[in-house]
Design a protein around this motif. Structure first.
Motif, PDB file in Angstrom:
ATOM      1  N   ASP A  73     107.240 -43.951  13.289  1.00  0.00           N
ATOM      2  CA  ASP A  73     108.529 -43.326  13.147  1.00  0.00           C
ATOM      3  C   ASP A  73     109.565 -43.968  12.283  1.00  0.00           C
ATOM      4  O   ASP A  73     110.512 -44.415  12.713  1.00  0.00           O
ATOM      5  CB  ASP A  73     109.165 -43.291  14.556  1.00  0.00           C
ATOM      6  CG  ASP A  73     109.339 -44.392  15.241  1.00  0.00           C
ATOM      7  OD1 ASP A  73     108.486 -45.406  14.868  1.00  0.00           O
ATOM      8  OD2 ASP A  73     109.838 -44.466  16.160  1.00  0.00           O
ATOM      9  N   PRO A  74     109.183 -43.869  10.866  1.00  0.00           N
ATOM     10  CA  PRO A  74     110.105 -44.727   9.919  1.00  0.00           C
ATOM     11  C   PRO A  74     111.127 -43.683   9.752  1.00  0.00           C
ATOM     12  O   PRO A  74     111.093 -42.506  10.238  1.00  0.00           O
ATOM     13  CB  PRO A  74     109.219 -44.706   8.764  1.00  0.00           C
ATOM     14  CG  PRO A  74     108.446 -43.837   8.558  1.00  0.00           C
ATOM     15  CD  PRO A  74     108.021 -43.520  10.043  1.00  0.00           C
ATOM     16  N   PRO A  75     112.489 -44.470   9.527  1.00  0.00           N
ATOM     17  CA  PRO A  75     113.743 -43.593   9.085  1.00  0.00           C
ATOM     18  C   PRO A  75     113.474 -42.487   8.094  1.00  0.00           C
ATOM     19  O   PRO A  75     112.543 -42.508   7.443  1.00  0.00           O
ATOM     20  CB  PRO A  75     114.800 -44.556   8.959  1.00  0.00           C
ATOM     21  CG  PRO A  75     114.332 -46.046   9.149  1.00  0.00           C
ATOM     22  CD  PRO A  75     112.675 -45.924   9.100  1.00  0.00           C
ATOM     23  N   ASP A  76     114.527 -41.354   8.211  1.00  0.00           N
ATOM     24  CA  ASP A  76     114.276 -40.306   7.178  1.00  0.00           C
ATOM     25  C   ASP A  76     114.210 -40.794   5.888  1.00  0.00           C
ATOM     26  O   ASP A  76     113.409 -40.074   4.748  1.00  0.00           O
ATOM     27  CB  ASP A  76     115.324 -39.250   7.404  1.00  0.00           C
ATOM     28  CG  ASP A  76     115.163 -38.636   8.812  1.00  0.00           C
ATOM     29  OD1 ASP A  76     113.917 -38.567   9.298  1.00  0.00           O
ATOM     30  OD2 ASP A  76     116.142 -38.007   9.190  1.00  0.00           O
ATOM     31  N   ASP A  77     115.071 -41.701   5.428  1.00  0.00           N
ATOM     32  CA  ASP A  77     114.847 -42.211   3.879  1.00  0.00           C
ATOM     33  C   ASP A  77     113.798 -43.369   3.619  1.00  0.00           C
ATOM     34  O   ASP A  77     113.805 -43.817   2.487  1.00  0.00           O
ATOM     35  CB  ASP A  77     116.206 -42.877   3.624  1.00  0.00           C
ATOM     36  CG  ASP A  77     116.748 -43.859   4.493  1.00  0.00           C
ATOM     37  OD1 ASP A  77     115.915 -44.188   5.648  1.00  0.00           O
ATOM     38  OD2 ASP A  77     117.544 -44.751   3.991  1.00  0.00           O
ATOM     39  N   VAL A  78     112.771 -43.504   4.431  1.00  0.00           N
ATOM     40  CA  VAL A  78     111.654 -44.564   4.350  1.00  0.00           C
ATOM     41  C   VAL A  78     110.394 -43.656   4.299  1.00  0.00           C
ATOM     42  O   VAL A  78     110.195 -42.978   5.324  1.00  0.00           O
ATOM     43  CB  VAL A  78     111.751 -45.666   5.393  1.00  0.00           C
ATOM     44  CG1 VAL A  78     110.411 -46.600   5.185  1.00  0.00           C
ATOM     45  CG2 VAL A  78     112.877 -46.457   5.126  1.00  0.00           C
ATOM     46  N   THR A 106     109.804 -51.275  -3.231  1.00  0.00           N
ATOM     47  CA  THR A 106     111.107 -51.108  -2.600  1.00  0.00           C
ATOM     48  C   THR A 106     111.096 -51.719  -1.253  1.00  0.00           C
ATOM     49  O   THR A 106     110.238 -51.593  -0.620  1.00  0.00           O
ATOM     50  CB  THR A 106     111.460 -49.795  -2.840  1.00  0.00           C
ATOM     51  OG1 THR A 106     111.424 -49.106  -4.126  1.00  0.00           O
ATOM     52  CG2 THR A 106     112.852 -49.355  -2.148  1.00  0.00           C
ATOM     53  N   SER A 107     112.257 -52.383  -0.745  1.00  0.00           N
ATOM     54  CA  SER A 107     112.431 -52.671   0.394  1.00  0.00           C
ATOM     55  C   SER A 107     113.726 -52.323   1.007  1.00  0.00           C
ATOM     56  O   SER A 107     114.745 -52.237   0.351  1.00  0.00           O
ATOM     57  CB  SER A 107     112.498 -54.381   0.422  1.00  0.00           C
ATOM     58  OG  SER A 107     111.306 -54.913  -0.207  1.00  0.00           O
ATOM     59  N   LYS A 108     113.707 -52.067   2.272  1.00  0.00           N
ATOM     60  CA  LYS A 108     114.862 -51.582   2.982  1.00  0.00           C
ATOM     61  C   LYS A 108     114.996 -52.545   4.199  1.00  0.00           C
ATOM     62  O   LYS A 108     113.969 -52.673   5.196  1.00  0.00           O
ATOM     63  CB  LYS A 108     114.947 -50.353   3.362  1.00  0.00           C
ATOM     64  CG  LYS A 108     116.227 -49.754   4.042  1.00  0.00           C
ATOM     65  CD  LYS A 108     115.943 -48.352   4.547  1.00  0.00           C
ATOM     66  CE  LYS A 108     117.255 -48.075   4.986  1.00  0.00           C
ATOM     67  NZ  LYS A 108     117.457 -46.297   5.532  1.00  0.00           N
ATOM     68  N   TYR A 109     116.314 -52.861   4.636  1.00  0.00           N
ATOM     69  CA  TYR A 109     116.495 -53.929   5.794  1.00  0.00           C
ATOM     70  C   TYR A 109     116.189 -52.986   6.985  1.00  0.00           C
ATOM     71  O   TYR A 109     116.726 -51.833   7.226  1.00  0.00           O
ATOM     72  CB  TYR A 109     117.911 -54.456   5.895  1.00  0.00           C
ATOM     73  CG  TYR A 109     118.262 -55.329   7.004  1.00  0.00           C
ATOM     74  CD1 TYR A 109     117.819 -56.361   7.289  1.00  0.00           C
ATOM     75  CD2 TYR A 109     119.103 -54.460   8.115  1.00  0.00           C
ATOM     76  CE1 TYR A 109     118.110 -57.111   8.336  1.00  0.00           C
ATOM     77  CE2 TYR A 109     119.235 -55.233   9.244  1.00  0.00           C
ATOM     78  CZ  TYR A 109     118.752 -56.517   9.367  1.00  0.00           C
ATOM     79  OH  TYR A 109     119.065 -57.076  10.587  1.00  0.00           O
ATOM     80  N   LYS A 110     115.602 -53.648   8.213  1.00  0.00           N
ATOM     81  CA  LYS A 110     115.056 -52.932   9.212  1.00  0.00           C
ATOM     82  C   LYS A 110     116.179 -53.600  10.506  1.00  0.00           C
ATOM     83  O   LYS A 110     116.780 -53.123  10.895  1.00  0.00           O
ATOM     84  CB  LYS A 110     113.856 -52.851   9.506  1.00  0.00           C
ATOM     85  CG  LYS A 110     113.622 -52.187  10.868  1.00  0.00           C
ATOM     86  CD  LYS A 110     111.970 -52.189  11.149  1.00  0.00           C
ATOM     87  CE  LYS A 110     111.373 -51.520  12.296  1.00  0.00           C
ATOM     88  NZ  LYS A 110     112.062 -51.642  13.718  1.00  0.00           N
TER      89      LYS A 110
END
Length: 117
Positions: A73-78, A106-110
């Motif tokens: 279940d990654p966030p919608d923008d991932v 690309t990386s996004k903070y979790k």
């Protein structure tokens, strides 16, 4: 002719010796391909190499304990193909979603890593 020779009048031009690490069959097939097909093969080979390098890197990171199992279940923008990596910044550890977009990662903070883990 600089490394190229005609095998017979009915056979395509071929390298005397295949380039490093290429089988003769592959070289012969490539010699018969159109320029457009060769460009498609080159693009595919580059994408495949990146995919295999990514898989090897992720396996190595998993062996080092730096990659968590991919959650469902990654966030919608991932993107669904993203993995979670652990980055250490100033002696603190953080989870980041990470995925490839073209030639870049690309990386996004979790969230921060729980110190009890």
């Amino acid at each position: 002719m600089g490394g190229l020779c005609w095998l017979t009048q009915n056979q395509p031009m071929s390298y005397e010796l295949p380039p490093a690490n290429l089988q003769t069959e592959i070289v012969n097939t490539l010699n018969e391909a159109t320029p457009e097909h060769l460009r498609d093969v080159a693009s595919y080979a580059e994408a495949l190499a990146e995919h295999k390098e990514r898989d090897a890197r992720l396996k190595e990171e998993a062996d080092d304990g730096n990659v968590e199992q991919r959650p469902d279940d990654p966030p919608d923008d991932v993107p669904a193909k993203a993995t979670i990596t652990i980055k250490e910044i100033n002696d603190n550890r953080y989870y980041y979603w990470q995925w490839r977009e073209g030639d870049s990662v690309t990386s996004k903070y979790k969230e921060p890593v729980n110190p009890d883990e």
